[in-house]
Design a protein around this motif. Structure first.
Motif, short mmCIF file in Angstrom:
data_model
loop_
_atom_site.label_atom_id
_atom_site.label_comp_id
_atom_site.label_asym_id
_atom_site.label_seq_id
_atom_site.Cartn_x
_atom_site.Cartn_y
_atom_site.Cartn_z
N THR A 114 45.79 52.39 36.67
CA THR A 114 44.56 51.60 36.17
C THR A 114 45.00 50.72 35.25
N SER A 135 42.52 44.74 37.25
CA SER A 135 41.62 46.18 36.59
C SER A 135 41.52 45.92 37.86
N THR A 174 39.46 48.33 39.30
CA THR A 174 38.21 49.14 38.84
C THR A 174 37.87 48.20 38.45
N LYS A 175 37.69 47.05 38.73
CA LYS A 175 35.96 45.68 38.85
C LYS A 175 36.21 45.41 39.98
N ASP A 203 37.47 47.54 43.37
CA ASP A 203 36.70 48.55 43.90
C ASP A 203 34.88 48.29 43.59
N VAL A 236 36.17 54.28 41.06
CA VAL A 236 37.45 54.50 40.60
C VAL A 236 38.45 54.24 39.64
N LEU A 237 39.60 54.08 39.05
CA LEU A 237 40.26 53.87 38.03
C LEU A 237 41.60 53.34 38.94
N GLY A 264 44.38 49.38 39.47
CA GLY A 264 45.26 48.11 38.32
C GLY A 264 46.69 47.96 40.29
N ILE A 276 48.76 55.18 40.71
CA ILE A 276 47.85 54.78 41.57
C ILE A 276 47.40 56.45 42.09
N ASN A 284 41.75 56.87 45.29
CA ASN A 284 41.68 56.17 44.69
C ASN A 284 41.67 54.56 45.26
N ASN A 342 32.07 48.79 31.39
CA ASN A 342 32.23 48.30 32.44
C ASN A 342 31.79 47.02 32.60
N ASP A 354 30.79 45.72 38.76
CA ASP A 354 29.78 46.58 39.58
C ASP A 354 29.39 46.22 40.57
#
Length: 402
Positions: free
Chosen positions: A89, A209, A211-212, A215, A220-221, A223, A247, A251, A340, A343
Motif C-alpha cells: 500500500t 500510493s 492505488t491512486k 492504477d 487494487v492497492l 505503493g 505487494i 496487484n 479515495n 480514480d
C-alpha cells in the motif's frame, strides 16, 4: 526475450508503456503475471549462492518477483530514479521509507500538512521508538530554517498537500535539510510523476500510493519507494525483506497495465480540474476554491515553478459549514462520495469527518481544513456533466441558507 530499448532518452508516454518490460521465452506481448510464492533452484549450490548474494536468482515473492520487478523498473524509469521497491500500500511505502532509515534518538521534521495516517506516524508512532517528530507549516520557509538549524535525520513532506493543496518550496527545504544531515522524503501522490519530479528538485526519496492515479481505476492497492540504488539496496531492501510489506504480483500486474494510460488520464483530468476550479470560484456558495494552477491560489507562482500541471484535485470551502457540506455531498447524482482519489470516476470527500478526522479540531484549524471543506478528485467524465452535477448539488447546499 525482450529486446533492449533504445539508449536515447525516452519520453514519459513511451516509458509508461515500455519501461521495465521483460519477456519470458514464450515472447508474450503483455507482461507476464507470476502468481507464485517461491522459486526452485537447479541445485543446492545455486540455492546457497543465491542466499549468499553471489548468484542472481529469485528466492521468494516477499523478497522479489518478476512481475513486481517489471513494475519497479517502469516506475524508476518514469521517475528518473536509480531504484524502486514496491509495497502493498501507499502507507506501507511511507512507513518503510521512514522506519528503514530511522533509529532511536533520531529527529524528524515534517510538514504539518500531511495525510492523516502520515501525521499519525510522526506524532504517535515514532515517539514510541524514541524518535522525535517536529511539525512545521510547510509554506513557511522561516519555520523550516528554524527547525533545520540543528541536526535531523529525515524530512517528510507532501507537495501539494492533502487536502488543502499547500505547496512546499522543495529546492529550498532540501538544501536546508541536507545541511542538517537529513534525507528528504516526498509524498508525490497529488502531483504524480508526470507533473513534478522531486528527485530533480532536491529530494532523496519519493513515495507513492500506486492505488491512486497509477492504477487509477479503483481496483487494487499498492505503493512505491524510489531513490538511489545505494540507499534502496542497503537501507530499504533489508527492511522490506525482513518485515514483509510486499505487494501482490497480481496487484503489480494491474498497476503495470494502468500505467499504460496514465499520461492520457492525468492530462485529461487536469484540464477538467482547471475548468471546474474556475466554475467553483464563481459560485456564491463557495468561500474559496483552491487549485495550484489557478492564479488565485496563494502559491500560484511556486506551483508554476515546481509543477508542469495543476493536478487532478480541487479543494473548496462551502459557506454553510458541515451541514452545507453534507447537503452538497448527498445531492450529488453523478459524483460519488469516497475517500479515495486519482480514480477515473470523480469522487468527493469531507476531510474533517473522514481522512483528517483523527488529527483533531485544533490541528485541522491550523491546516485550514474547515467543516465546510470538500476535496474533489476529478475523473474522466465529460466536464460539462460534472459541472452540471456540481451546480445542482451547490444549489441544494445553499438552499437552507436562503
Amino acid at each position: 526475450m525482450s529486446k533492449s530499448l533504445p539508449e536515447r532518452s525516452l519520453r514519459p508516454a513511451t516509458l509508461l508503456v515500455r519501461g521495465g518490460t521483460t519477456r519470458t521465452n514464450h515472447d508474450e506481448t503483455a507482461e507476464a503475471l507470476f502468481l507464485t510464492s517461491g522459486f526452485v533452484y537447479d541445485s543446492a549450490e545455486q540455492a546457497e549462492a543465491t542466499f549468499a548474494g553471489t548468484a542472481t536468482h529469485y528466492q521468494y515473492s516477499r523478497f522479489g518477483n518478476p512481475t513486481v520487478s517489471m513494475l519497479e523498473g517502469r516506475l524508476a524509469a518514469l521517475e528518473g530514479a536509480e531504484a524502486c521497491r514496491c509495497t502493498a500500500t501507499g502507507m506501507a511505502a511511507v512507513h518503510a521509507a521512514m522506519l528503514s532509515h530511522l533509529k532511536a534518538g533520531d529527529r524528524v521534521v515534517a510538514s504539518r500538512a500531511l495525510f492523516g495516517s502520515c501525521h499519525w506516524i510522526v506524532s504517535t508512532l515514532l515517539p514510541r521508538y524514541g524518535i522525535t517528530g517536529e511539525f512545521v507549516d510547510g509554506a513557511d520557509l522561516a519555520q523550516w530554517e528554524a527547525a533545520l538549524s540543528r541536526p535531523a535525520a529525515l524530512v517528510l513532506l507532501e507537495t501539494p498537500s492533502n487536502p488543502m493543496l499547500e505547496l512546499v518550496d522543495l529546492p529550498a527545504v532540501a538544501a536546508l535539510a541536507h545541511k542538517a544531515g537529513a534525507i528528504v522524503v516526498v509524498d508525490n501522490v497529488f502531483a504524480t510523476p508526470l507533473l513534478q519530479k522531486p528527485l530533480a528538485l532536491g529530494a532523496d526519496v519519493v513515495v507513492y500510493s500506486c492505488t491512486k492515479h497509477m492504477d487509477g481505476q479503483g481496483r487494487v492497492l499498492g505503493g512505491a519507494v524510489l531513490g538511489s540504488k545505494k540507499w534502496v539496496d542497503e537501507v530499504l531492501q533489508p527492511f522490506i525483506r525482513n518485515t514483509g510489506p510486499s505487494i501482490s504480483p497480481f496487484n503489480a500486474w494491474v498497476i503495470l497495465k494502468g500505467l499504460e494510460t496514465l499520461h492520457l488520464r492525468v492530462h485529461a483530468m487536469c484540464r477538467s480540474a482547471a475548468a471546474i476550479a474556475d466554475f467553483l470560484a464563481e459560485r456564491v456558495e463557495v468561500r474559496r476554491a483552491l487549485y495550484p494552477f489557478s492564479a488565485s491560489h496563494p502559491q500560484y507562482a511556486l506551483a508554476q515553478r515546481l509543477m508542469t500541471g495543476g493536478g487532478t484535485i480541487v479543494t473548496f470551502d462551502l459557506a454553510g459549514g458541515k451541514e452545507a457540506a453534507f447537503r452538497f455531498c448527498n445531492a450529488l447524482k453523478l459524483i460519488d462520495v469516497s475517500n479515495n482519489l486519482g480514480d477515473s470516476k470523480s469522487l468527493v470527500t469531507h476531510p474533517a469527518t473522514t481522512t483528517h478526522m483523527r488529527i483533531g479540531v485544533e490541528e485541522r484549524a491550523r491546516l485550514g481544513i474547515t467543516d465546510g471543506t470538500i476535496r474533489l478528485s476529478v475523473g474522466l467524465e465529460d466536464v460539462a456533466d460534472l459541472i452540471e452535477d456540481l451546480a445542482e448539488a451547490l444549489d441544494a447546499a445553499g438552499a437552507a441558507e436562503q
